[in-house]
Design a protein around this motif. Structure first.
Motif, PDB file in Angstrom:
ATOM      1  N   SER A 162      40.880  58.023  35.425  1.00  0.00           N
ATOM      2  CA  SER A 162      40.493  58.799  36.614  1.00  0.00           C
ATOM      3  C   SER A 162      40.924  60.249  36.467  1.00  0.00           C
ATOM      4  O   SER A 162      40.223  61.166  36.911  1.00  0.00           O
ATOM      5  CB  SER A 162      41.116  58.200  37.875  1.00  0.00           C
ATOM      6  N   ASP A 176      33.355  56.870  38.667  1.00  0.00           N
ATOM      7  CA  ASP A 176      34.619  56.140  38.584  1.00  0.00           C
ATOM      8  C   ASP A 176      34.537  54.942  39.527  1.00  0.00           C
ATOM      9  O   ASP A 176      34.532  55.101  40.738  1.00  0.00           O
ATOM     10  CB  ASP A 176      35.784  57.061  38.971  1.00  0.00           C
ATOM     11  N   THR A 232      36.645  52.496  39.905  1.00  0.00           N
ATOM     12  CA  THR A 232      37.926  51.884  40.278  1.00  0.00           C
ATOM     13  C   THR A 232      38.038  51.690  41.787  1.00  0.00           C
ATOM     14  O   THR A 232      37.630  52.561  42.541  1.00  0.00           O
ATOM     15  CB  THR A 232      39.104  52.767  39.818  1.00  0.00           C
TER      16      THR A 232
END
Ligand SMILES: Nc1ncnc2c1ncn2[C@@H]1O[C@H](COP(=O)(O)OP(=O)(O)OP(=O)(O)O)[C@@H](O)[C@H]1O
Ligand SMILES: [Mg+2]
Length: 250
Positions: free
Chosen positions: A44, A169, A171
């Motif tokens: 990240s 991203d 996540t």
């Protein structure tokens, strides 16, 4: 070389603490790459540094967008050059509808050279692909959105803005299997010779739907291994220990 997003020997720290320790990674236009790796590896951070997050200090290295070093550019200038970062957008913007936001974002991205007709045709196509009802665009940006809806909205932005390069991203996105497939549909609809993407993910499952051209693995602030889509399957089976050993040896 032009026509690629190239990260060259990138060293990044925060409050004197090194996080990225010589990242080398190239995404050629026309390809979709996956970035995997254990928690805390720096994935990240890499995304945020590409976006121009001022919290991080770049100690060394270059980020080249089609051959131009963008490290000195502000985040909005990077966007205007065709870089899209899903997480750069505010979580909630009270009083701004999705439709308004998209139009604003589009003029920020391309200097306003996209016609109203073109805007609506992109929006229509994106809504159909994402199986989203048209009424959603009059909702306020992310207000009361579920995790899956936020993610879908990111992909909607991606499809309307049509950037040259995107960093996604995944996540913490907590997508259910249907949302995962829809996100994949959006990203796959973007695929083509004029688009490159780096998809950061822990989900091998996502890569069954967005089949990556290359998989990179980051450990302790460096890309320690790259391979084809089978590398993701290998990680799924074997975990990260063997990769960490590899990293320690090099
Ligand atoms: N703003 C910050 N302040 C302090 N430490 C930070 C900051 N941002 C990142 N770090 C640290 O840098 C390391 C890398 O974090 P990062 O979020 O990039 O990892 P990641 O690979 O994305 O992990 P995950 O798979 O869990 O999402 C971690 O040890 C994290 O605590
Ligand atoms: Mg992360």
């Amino acid at each position: 070389m032009a026509n690629q997003l190239e990260i060259r020997d990138l060293w990044v720290s925060i409050e004197g603490q090194p996080i990225l320790k010589g990242v080398n990674l190239t995404v050629p236009k026309g390809e979709v790459h996956a970035l995997m790796g254990p928690n805390g590896a720096g994935k990240s951070t890499l995304g945020k540094v590409i976006a121009g997050d001022p919290e991080y200090t770049v100690e060394q290295g270059e980020i080249l967008l089609d051959g131009e070093n963008i490290l000195e550019l502000e985040p909005d200038e990077r966007a205007r050059k065709g870089l899209f970062l899903a997480f750069q957008y505010p979580v909630e913007v009270p009083g701004v509808t999705i439709a308004n936001f998209l139009r604003l974002a589009l003029s920020a991205h391309k200097g306003g050279d996209v016609s109203v007709t073109e805007f609506y045709s992109r929006l229509q196509h994106a809504l159909e692909t994402l199986e989203w009802d048209e009424s959603v665009v009059s909702r306020y940006l992310n207000e009361g959105f579920s995790g899956g809806e936020k993610k879908r909205n990111e992909i909607l932005q991606l499809m309307v803005l049509q950037p040259k390069y995107a960093i996604l991203d995944e996540t913490d996105s907590g997508l259910d299997i249907d949302a995962l497939k829809i996100v994949a549909k959006g990203v796959n609809a973007m695929r083509g010779p004029e688009f490159g993407a780096l998809v950061i993910t822990h989900y091998q499952r996502l890569l069954n739907y967005i089949v990556p051209d290359v998989v990179h693995v980051m450990v302790d602030g460096r890309v320690v291994k790259s391979g084809d889509k089978n590398l993701a399957l290998e990680l799924e089976q074997k975990g990260y220990d063997w990769i960490k050993e590899l990293a320690a040896q090099s």
